[in-house]
Write a protein that holds these residues in place. Structure first.
Motif, PDB file in Angstrom:
ATOM      1  N   ALA A 153      32.024  13.025  -9.468  1.00 36.82           N
ATOM      2  CA  ALA A 153      33.228  14.296  -9.448  1.00 36.82           C
ATOM      3  C   ALA A 153      32.408  15.278 -10.229  1.00 36.82           C
ATOM      4  CB  ALA A 153      34.393  13.684 -10.205  1.00 36.82           C
ATOM      5  N   ILE A 154      32.890  16.517  -9.636  1.00 36.95           N
ATOM      6  CA  ILE A 154      32.325  17.832 -10.528  1.00 36.95           C
ATOM      7  C   ILE A 154      33.760  18.530 -10.728  1.00 36.95           C
ATOM      8  CG2 ILE A 154      31.072  19.720 -10.326  1.00 36.95           C
ATOM      9  CD1 ILE A 154      29.235  18.734  -8.361  1.00 36.95           C
ATOM     10  N   CYS A 155      33.904  18.580 -11.921  1.00 42.26           N
ATOM     11  CA  CYS A 155      35.101  19.388 -12.524  1.00 42.26           C
ATOM     12  C   CYS A 155      34.847  20.572 -13.037  1.00 42.26           C
ATOM     13  CB  CYS A 155      35.882  18.404 -13.430  1.00 42.26           C
ATOM     14  SG  CYS A 155      36.395  16.779 -12.638  1.00 42.26           S
ATOM     15  N   GLY A 156      35.879  21.595 -13.018  1.00 40.32           N
ATOM     16  CA  GLY A 156      35.683  22.786 -13.678  1.00 40.32           C
ATOM     17  C   GLY A 156      36.864  23.790 -13.477  1.00 40.32           C
ATOM     18  N   GLU A 157      37.066  24.862 -14.043  1.00 43.68           N
ATOM     19  CA  GLU A 157      38.202  25.703 -13.624  1.00 43.68           C
ATOM     20  C   GLU A 157      37.764  26.710 -12.407  1.00 43.68           C
ATOM     21  OE1 GLU A 157      40.711  27.645 -17.378  1.00 43.68           O
ATOM     22  OE2 GLU A 157      38.439  27.614 -17.928  1.00 43.68           O
ATOM     23  N   ASN A 158      38.707  27.315 -11.869  1.00 45.33           N
ATOM     24  CA  ASN A 158      38.233  28.398 -10.601  1.00 45.33           C
ATOM     25  C   ASN A 158      37.281  29.041 -11.252  1.00 45.33           C
ATOM     26  OD1 ASN A 158      39.811  26.964  -8.655  1.00 45.33           O
ATOM     27  ND2 ASN A 158      41.534  28.371  -9.278  1.00 45.33           N
ATOM     28  N   ILE A 206      29.938  15.481   0.680  1.00 49.80           N
ATOM     29  CA  ILE A 206      30.296  16.578  -0.220  1.00 49.80           C
ATOM     30  C   ILE A 206      31.616  16.896   0.373  1.00 49.80           C
ATOM     31  CG2 ILE A 206      30.032  18.734  -1.498  1.00 49.80           C
ATOM     32  CD1 ILE A 206      27.187  18.575  -0.657  1.00 49.80           C
ATOM     33  N   LEU A 207      32.706  16.680  -0.734  1.00 46.09           N
ATOM     34  CA  LEU A 207      33.985  17.029  -0.391  1.00 46.09           C
ATOM     35  C   LEU A 207      34.781  18.186  -1.306  1.00 46.09           C
ATOM     36  CD1 LEU A 207      34.214  13.320   0.023  1.00 46.09           C
ATOM     37  CD2 LEU A 207      35.771  14.299   1.518  1.00 46.09           C
ATOM     38  N   ILE A 260      32.474  14.510  -5.197  1.00 45.77           N
ATOM     39  CA  ILE A 260      33.920  15.309  -4.811  1.00 45.77           C
ATOM     40  C   ILE A 260      34.232  16.632  -5.941  1.00 45.77           C
ATOM     41  CG2 ILE A 260      34.665  13.355  -6.397  1.00 45.77           C
ATOM     42  CD1 ILE A 260      37.343  13.602  -4.694  1.00 45.77           C
ATOM     43  N   ILE A 261      34.912  17.647  -5.433  1.00 40.60           N
ATOM     44  CA  ILE A 261      35.156  18.616  -6.295  1.00 40.60           C
ATOM     45  C   ILE A 261      36.687  18.478  -6.281  1.00 40.60           C
ATOM     46  CG2 ILE A 261      35.497  21.135  -6.570  1.00 40.60           C
ATOM     47  CD1 ILE A 261      32.796  21.320  -5.199  1.00 40.60           C
ATOM     48  N   SER A 262      37.355  18.380  -7.265  1.00 43.71           N
ATOM     49  CA  SER A 262      38.834  18.240  -7.275  1.00 43.71           C
ATOM     50  C   SER A 262      39.441  18.698  -8.537  1.00 43.71           C
ATOM     51  CB  SER A 262      39.069  16.790  -7.083  1.00 43.71           C
ATOM     52  OG  SER A 262      40.663  16.565  -7.223  1.00 43.71           O
ATOM     53  N   LYS A 287      42.466  17.663  -9.258  1.00 44.72           N
ATOM     54  CA  LYS A 287      43.507  16.493  -9.644  1.00 44.72           C
ATOM     55  C   LYS A 287      42.631  15.428 -10.425  1.00 44.72           C
ATOM     56  CE  LYS A 287      46.404  17.116  -5.241  1.00 44.72           C
ATOM     57  NZ  LYS A 287      46.669  16.576  -4.193  1.00 44.72           N
ATOM     58  N   LEU A 288      42.701  15.738 -11.701  1.00 44.38           N
ATOM     59  CA  LEU A 288      42.110  14.807 -12.489  1.00 44.38           C
ATOM     60  C   LEU A 288      42.421  13.233 -12.592  1.00 44.38           C
ATOM     61  CD1 LEU A 288      41.935  17.125 -15.712  1.00 44.38           C
ATOM     62  CD2 LEU A 288      40.440  16.872 -13.629  1.00 44.38           C
ATOM     63  N   ASN A 289      43.925  12.915 -12.153  1.00 39.00           N
ATOM     64  CA  ASN A 289      44.075  11.650 -12.180  1.00 39.00           C
ATOM     65  C   ASN A 289      43.346  10.910 -11.008  1.00 39.00           C
ATOM     66  OD1 ASN A 289      45.679  13.251 -10.394  1.00 39.00           O
ATOM     67  ND2 ASN A 289      47.060  11.606 -10.079  1.00 39.00           N
ATOM     68  N   GLU A 290      43.274  11.900  -9.792  1.00 40.94           N
ATOM     69  CA  GLU A 290      42.331  11.149  -8.726  1.00 40.94           C
ATOM     70  C   GLU A 290      40.927  10.988  -9.165  1.00 40.94           C
ATOM     71  OE1 GLU A 290      45.205  12.796  -5.277  1.00 40.94           O
ATOM     72  OE2 GLU A 290      43.017  13.437  -5.256  1.00 40.94           O
ATOM     73  N   VAL A 291      40.429  11.960  -9.812  1.00 36.17           N
ATOM     74  CA  VAL A 291      39.003  11.985 -10.113  1.00 36.17           C
ATOM     75  C   VAL A 291      39.043  10.716 -11.200  1.00 36.17           C
ATOM     76  CG1 VAL A 291      37.304  12.817 -11.814  1.00 36.17           C
ATOM     77  CG2 VAL A 291      38.767  14.484 -10.262  1.00 36.17           C
TER      78      VAL A 291
END
Length: 512
Positions: free
Chosen positions: A35-40, A166-167, A198-200, A202-206
């Protein structure tokens, strides 16, 4: 053979006036969900577009290695030939073609120079079974919901012998059931040896699905976390994303509630397709000045249909019921009537119905209030520009100026433009339908702050949201809906997720 299927080193990408990526390093292990997380605006999608060949080699600095071999992509076809397939948030399907035609578009099954339709439909059926989509391959895409279309995209990727999938925000537009099915599918693909990124938001799903979590902030890779090692929580990820701890995800709220401003009584709306079906069935609710009222319900409960039908009958047929504004009965026959009576509606689908994406910020902000800016039938361009500039500053819309094209803004900034458009109509009632969908946590906080400021100014807010924590954190009262009917009204002090869910899951007969 290296344990890492993908290595990106020193990736740097710039646009005019913007440093999108700065010396980013990323390693993805073979057969994992990363997973890759970050603000817009953090650079997530840009990094994936570099990887998938959307941005050509030479337009960025750095090195990409896939399976140990250096890659220099001159287009998406080059990356797909290696088994790297990207599914963008905006699905790339042709609505008037069949499922099978979409799956093999550009990758047709041919025999003697002609498309072999028997083979096409047979192989498509096998791929649909693999992704768990029980549909006929000849079904037209336009007849499918968003969740099923997402599965068609994955079947399309599998047809290209995907090795790295890549999603980009794959569950942003899905309901809970479709989201759970998609996450299960990702786990199944992992078991088959397919690596996923996956880019998301929704941290619970991450946390539910990811083996590794990387965090980008302001175009830089901040850290990579291993959920299996423990101590990785949503708050921990948020801290990395925004660069600070968010002790409170919602601004402190001290309501100053006044008199009733809007009352909806016995509101009933029939489906525009099935005219005998009631989508909203005898709903009644009230809104008071300075109050934030929530509306909770599962997919299909009738929340959006209620909002749209109240706002100028923009949904449904055979609409009946009564509206009272400041204690007086009003008629709202169209959007112009709604605006004239002080109502505003920020749609859940901002890109399709809330904004003109090819116009600039200035034109979008003024779109619902041109009469306020017109003199003798002509729009005062100087005043229009000044108004948009004021909202850009007040709402912290991140753009170089108000002439920036709205479609190029991040989701959070687009949502601020939608709010600015309706705030400038000077409404007494704002209906906000999923105002933070697809928006990162930092932008969400800014939206919450704007909503609370509007409430303090005496506006009545109806907040529709699928996120129960959001309703609990923001609202003074919460109504619940099920099967088109209002099933409960809960005060802030009494509201819990369990109580709201109990009301939201009432069967139709019980709801009566």
């Amino acid at each position: 053979m290296t344990d890492h299927i993908l290595t990106m080193t020193g990736i740097t990408k710039s646009f005019p006036g913007v440093h999108a990526l700065r010396d980013v390093n990323l390693k993805v292990r073979r057969g994992e969900i990363h997973a890759i997380c970050g603000e817009n605006g953090a650079g997530k999608s840009t990094l994936m577009k570099v990887l998938s060949g959307v941005y050509l080699h030479g337009s960025y600095d750095g090195e990409i290695r896939f399976d140990g071999e250096e890659c220099r992509f001159s287009g998406v076809r080059d990356s797909e030939a290696l088994g790297i397939v990207i599914i963008h948030q905006e699905l790339a399907l042709c609505p008037q073609l069949s499922i099978a035609e979409n799956i093999f578009l550009g990758n047709e099954r041919r025999r003697r120079g002609l498309i072999d339709w028997n083979r096409t439909n047979h192989e498509a059926a096998g791929l649909l079974e693999r992704v768990g989509l029980p549909e006929n391959p000849t079904t037209v895409i336009a007849d499918l919901g968003v969740g099923k279309q997402q599965l068609v995209e994955i079947a399309k990727a599998l047809a290209k012998r995907v090795r790295l999938l890549i999603l980009d925000e794959p569950t942003a537009a899905l309901n809970d059931e479709d989201s759970a099915h998609l996450l299960d599918l990702m786990r199944g693909l992992r078991d088959e040896g397919v690596t996923s990124v996956i880019i998301s938001h929704k941290l619970n799903e991450v946390l539910a699905v990811a083996d590794t979590v990387s965090i980008l902030r302001d175009g830089q890779m901040i850290e990579t976390l291993d959920p299996a090692a423990g101590a990785v929580t949503e708050d921990r990820i948020i801290s990395g994303m925004v660069g600070r701890d968010l002790e409170h995800r919602y601004p402190p709220h001290e309501p100053r509630i006044g008199e009733e401003v809007l009352r909806i009584e016995d509101w009933t709306v029939h489906s525009p397709v099935q005219h005998d079906r009631k989508v909203v069935d005898g709903a009644s609710l009230t809104l008071r000045r300075g109050e934030i009222v929530g509306l909770a319900g599962l997919m299909g409960a009738g929340r959006t249909e209620l909002a749209m039908s109240v706002f100028g009958r923009t949904y449904g047929t055979d609409v009946s019921g009564r509206l009272f504004k400041d204690g007086r009965s009003i008629e709202v026959r169209d959007v112009r009537d709604a605006i004239r009576h002080g109502l505003a509606y920020a749609t859940e689908d901002r890109k399709r119905y809330g904004l003109n994406l090819i116009q600039d910020i200035r034109q979008n902000v003024s779109a619902a209030s041109l009469r306020r800016l017109a003199r003798r039938g002509w729009v005062n361009g100087h005043e229009e520009h000044a108004v948009a500039e004021r909202y850009r500053a007040e709402m912290n819309i991140k753009a170089p100026d108000v002439l920036a094209v709205t479609g190029k803004l991040s989701g959070g900034n687009q949502q601020k433009v939608v709010l600015a458009k309706w705030i400038h109509t000077d409404p007494d009632v704002l209906i906000l339908d999923e105002p933070t969908r697809g928006i990162d946590v930092g932008a969400k906080y800014e939206i919450y702050t704007i909503v609370q400021r509007l409430a303090r100014e005496g506006k009545a807010i109806l907040l529709i949201s699928s996120e129960l924590p959001e309703l609990l954190g923001m609202c003074d009262r919460i109504y619940t809906m099920a099967a088109g009917r209002i099933t409960g009204e809960v005060a802030r002090a009494d509201a819990t997720q369990e109580l709201l869910m109990r009301h939201m899951t009432l069967e139709k007969e019980a709801a009566r």
